[in-house]
Design a protein around this motif. Structure first.
Motif, short mmCIF file in Angstrom:
data_model
loop_
_atom_site.label_atom_id
_atom_site.label_comp_id
_atom_site.label_asym_id
_atom_site.label_seq_id
_atom_site.Cartn_x
_atom_site.Cartn_y
_atom_site.Cartn_z
N VAL A 128 35.08 75.44 41.65
CA VAL A 128 35.69 76.48 40.81
C VAL A 128 35.57 77.83 41.51
O VAL A 128 36.53 78.60 41.60
CB VAL A 128 35.00 76.52 39.42
N VAL A 129 34.39 78.10 42.05
CA VAL A 129 34.14 79.39 42.69
C VAL A 129 34.97 79.53 43.97
O VAL A 129 35.59 80.56 44.20
CB VAL A 129 32.63 79.53 43.02
N ALA A 130 34.98 78.51 44.79
CA ALA A 130 35.54 78.67 46.14
C ALA A 130 36.32 77.43 46.58
O ALA A 130 36.15 76.94 47.69
CB ALA A 130 34.40 78.95 47.12
N GLY A 131 37.19 76.94 45.71
CA GLY A 131 37.89 75.69 45.99
C GLY A 131 38.71 75.72 47.27
O GLY A 131 38.72 74.76 48.05
N GLU A 132 39.37 76.85 47.51
CA GLU A 132 40.26 76.93 48.67
C GLU A 132 39.43 76.82 49.95
O GLU A 132 39.74 76.07 50.86
CB GLU A 132 41.02 78.26 48.62
N LEU A 133 38.35 77.60 49.97
CA LEU A 133 37.47 77.62 51.14
C LEU A 133 36.82 76.25 51.37
O LEU A 133 36.77 75.75 52.50
CB LEU A 133 36.39 78.68 50.88
N ILE A 134 36.35 75.62 50.30
CA ILE A 134 35.66 74.34 50.43
C ILE A 134 36.62 73.26 50.93
O ILE A 134 36.29 72.49 51.83
CB ILE A 134 35.04 73.91 49.07
N THR A 135 37.83 73.23 50.38
CA THR A 135 38.76 72.19 50.83
C THR A 135 39.20 72.42 52.29
O THR A 135 39.35 71.48 53.05
CB THR A 135 39.99 72.07 49.90
N GLN A 136 39.34 73.69 52.66
CA GLN A 136 39.66 74.00 54.07
C GLN A 136 38.53 73.53 54.99
O GLN A 136 38.77 72.92 56.03
CB GLN A 136 39.82 75.51 54.27
N LEU A 137 37.29 73.83 54.58
CA LEU A 137 36.13 73.44 55.40
C LEU A 137 36.04 71.92 55.54
O LEU A 137 35.73 71.40 56.61
CB LEU A 137 34.82 73.95 54.76
N CYS A 138 36.32 71.21 54.44
CA CYS A 138 36.26 69.74 54.48
C CYS A 138 37.30 69.21 55.47
O CYS A 138 37.01 68.27 56.22
CB CYS A 138 36.52 69.14 53.10
N ALA A 139 38.50 69.81 55.47
CA ALA A 139 39.54 69.36 56.39
C ALA A 139 39.12 69.64 57.83
O ALA A 139 39.22 68.78 58.70
CB ALA A 139 40.86 70.05 56.05
N GLU A 140 38.59 70.84 58.02
CA GLU A 140 38.18 71.25 59.38
C GLU A 140 37.08 70.35 59.93
O GLU A 140 37.10 69.98 61.09
CB GLU A 140 37.67 72.70 59.26
N HIS A 141 36.12 70.00 59.09
CA HIS A 141 34.97 69.20 59.57
C HIS A 141 35.14 67.70 59.27
O HIS A 141 34.19 66.94 59.43
CB HIS A 141 33.67 69.72 58.94
N ARG A 142 36.32 67.33 58.79
CA ARG A 142 36.62 65.92 58.46
C ARG A 142 35.55 65.31 57.57
O ARG A 142 35.01 64.22 57.84
CB ARG A 142 36.76 65.07 59.73
N THR A 143 35.24 66.02 56.51
CA THR A 143 34.20 65.57 55.57
C THR A 143 34.85 65.10 54.28
O THR A 143 35.78 65.73 53.79
CB THR A 143 33.29 66.77 55.22
#
Ligand code: NDP
Ligand code: MG
Length: 383
Positions: A128-143
């Motif tokens: 909720v707080v940082a969805g955009e950032l978290i989903t970008q990070l997951c894509a970047e780190h393939r998590t």
């Protein structure tokens, strides 16, 4: 090889249920990390039973007590929220279950994603707080981000094997909470004892109040947007008081898939630990003869304003959901301390959304500053 699990928030409702799952599956799972805020007694007890390699207590005043109890057993003990974050940056766990409450989940989750750990996400506030950032990070780190929230686990399960482009709509079910069907006039004098009685689920205090105000469903709508990459207008909420259908996905050919089961968080926790496999579990089976009526109704967003505010925050984007989340954390805490009335929770949330500085494209640091600014402003509204 056993899968190693880090449980952030092991002493809470989700944390203790996840340890029950690990106990049942002890040939396949083991505990690597346990953390708590201040409940040192339970943390020590859990650590002595499950023998993790690392334990963190966020409350630094409890450090010596936990260290003295666990060091003889070769368990490394740390204190402070910073230590949780640092440990997530280096842990050798395979899966990190985020089961702490509220904003405190954000930084450790970011560190675990950067450390390429699979995240079993219970702590919805992080998205909720940082969805955009978290989903970008997951894509970047393939998590992988595997949802533990029952509704999102249901949607995730409905989507397995489906083409994301074939999805028309996500349908989130809501129990409606203890005050379903009541109007504003009937909610004026609600006490925290009444609000803490959820009809179907036993959960931590914060999420139980969120369920009573429908903020929980609002947070879940935002969580669904980020997890499944859907637009806000394609997420519908349906009140389903029996909590048997955990959520649904509607497809473009008009087919609807639902995931069902008894209301027991151990199932979505278990699913997240073993995905993509399904492993036998001893959980109680659902009997259709006990559930003759599954009913559905529309949510009342005039009475339960928080759900409407969540849709508004989602439409505005930027840091607005972060503002709503921080305001709500302060308001719920104030309600639990008898400082404000039930209906004032949504009023405080709305005032914060109108007043705190809006940032269209926030960085991680902007989220941190927004959280602090909102908490201060929300506190200034308290009596
Ligand atoms: P609880 O309040 O029962 O437990 C919270 C856990 O986090 C405890 O271990 C607590 O430690 C720890 N904790 C609390 N604050 C902090 C902090 N500031 N820093 C570090 N640790 C902290 O919560 P729940 O288990 O109910 O919920 C956990 C998360 O899962 C929430 O985000 C909730 O929305 C989500 N969730 C919960 C569901 C449920 O059925 N309970 C269902 C779906 C989602 P201590 O015990 O020492 O205070
Ligand atoms: Mg839920």
């Amino acid at each position: 090889m056993k899968k190693k699990i880090a449980i952030l928030g092991s002493t809470g409702s989700i944390g203790t249920q996840s340890l029950e799952v690990i106990k049942e599956q002890s040939e396949k799972l083991e505990v690597e990390v346990l953390t708590a805020n201040s409940n040192s007694d339970l943390l020590i007890k859990q650590a002595l039973e499950f023998k993790p390699n690392h334990v963190v207590i966020a409350d630094e005043s409890k450090y010596l007590e936990v260290k003295d109890a666990l060091q003889p057993h070769d368990i490394k003990v740390y204190a402070g929220n910073k230590s949780i974050e640092e440990l997530m940056g280096v842990t050798s766990a395979d899966i990190v279950l985020t089961a702490m409450v509220g904003y405190s989940g954000l930084k450790p989750t970011v560190a675990a994603i950067q450390n390429k750990k699979r995240i079993a996400l219970a702590n919805k506030e992080t998205l909720v707080v940082a969805g955009e950032l978290i989903t970008q990070l997951c894509a970047e780190h393939r998590t992988d981000l595997i949802p533990v929230d029952s509704e999102h686990s249901a949607i995730f399960q409905c989507l397995v094997g489906e083409n994301p482009d074939s999805v028309e709509k996500i349908i989130l079910t809501a129990s409606g909470g203890p005050f379903r069907g009541k109007k504003r006039e009937q909610l004026l004098e609600i006490t925290k004892v009444q609000a803490l009685k959820h009809p179907n689920w036993t959960m931590g205090a914060k999420i139980t109040i969120d369920s009573a105000t429908l903020m929980n469903k609002g947070l879940e709508v935002i969580e669904a947007k980020w997890l499944f990459g859907v637009k806000g207008e394609d997420i519908e909420v349906v009140v389903h008081p029996q909590s048997i259908i955990h959520s649904m996905v509607a497809f473009k050919d008009s087919s609807i898939k639902a995931q069902m089961g008894l209301p027991d968080m151990k199932l979505p926790i278990h699913y997240a630990f073993f995905y993509p496999d399904r492993i036998s579990a001893s959980f109680e089976r659902m009997s259709f003869s006990k559930y003759g009526n599954l009913t559905f109704e529309q949510p009342d967003t005039d009475t339960f304003r928080n759900l409407a505010l969540a849709y508004e925050a989602m439409a505005q984007g930027g840091n607005m959901a972060c503002i709503l989340n921080a305001a709500n954390e302060i308001a719920v805490e104030a309600f639990l301390q008898d400082k404000i009335k039930f209906l004032q929770i949504a009023e405080i949330n709305e005032k914060c959304m109108q007043s705190v500085s809006f940032i269209k494209q926030p960085s991680l640091n902007d989220y941190v500053l927004t959280d602090t600014e909102t908490r201060n402003f929300a506190k200034s509204l308290l009596p």
